[in-house]
Design an enzyme around this catalytic site. Structure first.
Site, PDB file in Angstrom:
ATOM      1  N   SER A 140       1.817  -9.733  -1.155  1.00 20.85           N
ATOM      2  CA  SER A 140       1.460  -8.313  -1.017  1.00 20.85           C
ATOM      3  C   SER A 140       1.671  -7.762   0.387  1.00 20.85           C
ATOM      4  CB  SER A 140       0.012  -8.100  -1.441  1.00 20.85           C
ATOM      5  OG  SER A 140      -0.854  -8.955  -0.714  1.00 20.85           O
ATOM      6  N   GLU A 146     -10.045   5.529   3.034  1.00 24.40           N
ATOM      7  CA  GLU A 146     -10.810   4.406   3.575  1.00 24.40           C
ATOM      8  C   GLU A 146      -9.831   3.256   3.800  1.00 24.40           C
ATOM      9  OE1 GLU A 146     -10.429   4.855   0.337  1.00 24.40           O
ATOM     10  OE2 GLU A 146      -9.628   2.847  -0.057  1.00 24.40           O
ATOM     11  N   LYS A 190       0.808  -1.222   0.000  1.00 27.67           N
ATOM     12  CA  LYS A 190       0.000   0.000   0.000  1.00 27.67           C
ATOM     13  C   LYS A 190       0.841   1.272   0.000  1.00 27.67           C
ATOM     14  CE  LYS A 190      -4.043  -2.105   0.191  1.00 27.67           C
ATOM     15  NZ  LYS A 190      -5.028  -1.997  -0.892  1.00 27.67           N
TER      16      LYS A 190
END
Ligand SMILES: Cc1ncc(COP(=O)(O)O)c(C=O)c1O
Length: 409
Positions: free
Chosen positions: A393, A110, A88
């Protein structure tokens, strides 16, 4: 990129389905992105932050034990080693640097698993931007440690109590905030979802994953030039698109295709095959899942036209980051044209893979990433691919409480 894609349209998916007051700020954002993001100066600043703050490049790791067990060479792109514990941060750095240049002094975001919220809080602190995070109450409870991390870095966390108290409800709340505060606020969308320009902007910021992996793969001595398959989990779809993009239009050459590959069903000069692992929950055929590509329909949600789970299905995945009823429009396009195969990996399958990677490689994956590991294991067992590249990830630290409830050790 085709003209249609450059306006955010992916073969009829994507677009910008938002109320009138949001059109102009999105136009401004798209213009800022188009004008600034490709400049050498912005790219140098972005790359510098990726390296010095986020910890890039991440290694490409040959998972030898897992490979030996399943008879295919499995490589992991170690996004779990990034600052904050997930991919991220790549996107957050890109968008926050852009927002700062555009004169915005407030970030909102969010978050589902909390990883995007944590990454937003990190860049907010780094660049001195006021930061507010929307998170469904259900997610805030199962990711309490991430809520604490966000607050520790100075972000305000709003627990959203409407609807199912999940990611979709957090997106609704963030969109409302954005509409009310467009003058000073940048909505830092966490995946390749939402109205244009977010799907293409987030994809471009995450493409560093595949670009690096491609180069690293080519530097390996014992394989062909490209992997046979690339596998990633799909929530909104940003880590998957980030991995796939660099391999989208390449073809493996006959000189470099592996010998074993010649025995497989597929011919040489093939593209790298893409596999997306969605949150299959209790099964894509059940009434509780988060797999709109494996089982869903075309619809409009959160400002984009895409695939969404059926009305009578409750959105559910054991991993908060995959617990989303829609998916990025570029994935809807890949699905429609057959470029990528999407499968719902059940909670049970993901939990088994979570445990298996921990035990065989000493790497505890995020529950989201465990879906990709499970899919890679299935593919290895099917025996059609010799080399499989998996995007790991994120790391599993945030999932310890969930795991401790599931496993008696
Ligand atoms: C570790 C990890 N992987 C994957 C995802 C899913 O997001 P995306 O599909 O945008 O990569 C999340 C979302 O929170 C995550 O935390």
């Amino acid at each position: 990129m085709t003209d249609r894609e450059s306006t955010g349209e992916f073969e009829g998916y994507g677009g910008r389905y938002v109320p009138e007051p949001l059109q102009e700020p999105l136009d401004q954002l798209a213009a800022a992105y188009d004008d600034v993001a490709s400049t050498d100066e912005f790219q140098a600043d972005f790359r510098d932050h990726l390296e010095s703050f986020a910890g890039r490049p991440t290694p490409l790791y040959h998972a030898k034990n897992l490979s030996e067990r399943y008879g295919a060479e499995i490589y992991l792109k170690r996004e779990d080693l990034l600052h904050g514990g997930a991919h991220k941060i790549n996107n957050c750095l890109g968008q926050a640097l852009l927002a700062k240049r555009a004169g915005r002094d407030r970030l909102i975001a969010e978050t589902g698993a909390g990883q995007h919220g944590v990454a937003t809080a990190m860049v907010g602190a780094l660049l001195g931007l006021e930061t507010e995070i929307y998170m469904g109450k259900k997610d805030a409870q199962r990711q309490a440690m991430n809520v604490f991390r966000m607050r520790l870095m100075g972000a305000e966390v709003n627990e959203v109590t409407r609807g199912g108290e999940g990611l979709a409800d957090a997106v609704d709340a963030a969109l409302e905030d954005f509409a009310a505060n467009v003058d000073d606020t940048h909505y830092l969308v966490g995946s390749v979802v939402g109205p244009d320009p977010f799907p293409r902007m987030v994809r471009d910021f995450q493409s560093v994953i595949g670009e690096e992996a491609r180069e690293q793969f080519q530097n390996l001595e014992r394989t062909g030039d490209f992997p046979d398959a690339a596998v990633a989990c799909v929530g909104g779809g940003s880590n998957a698109i980030g991995l796939f993009h660099a391999f989208r239009d390449v073809r493996k050459t006959s000189e470099t295709s592996s010998a074993a590959h010649q025995n497989a069903k597929r011919s040489e000069d093939d593209p790298v095959e893409f596999y997306g692992a969605e949150g299959g929950g209790e099964g894509a055929e059940s009434s509780r899942h988060a797999a709109p590509l494996a089982k869903g329909q075309d619809d409009t949600i959160h400002g984009m036209k895409t695939r969404v789970i059926d009305d009578d299905v409750e959105v559910h995945s054991v991993s908060a980051g995959l617990d989303y009823p829609g998916v990025g429009p570029e994935h809807a396009m890949f699905h429609a044209v057959g470029r990528c195969e999407y499968t719902g990996i059940t909670d049970e399958e993901a939990l088994a893979a979570f445990r298996e990677l921990s035990e065989t490689e000493g790497i505890i994956p995020a529950l989201e990433s465990s879906h990709a590991i499970a899919r890679a294991i299935q593919l290895a067992e099917e025996g059609e691919h010799e080399t499989i590249l998996v995007n790991l990830s994120g790391r599993g630290d945030k999932d310890m409480e969930t795991a401790a409830e599931k496993f008696e050790l």
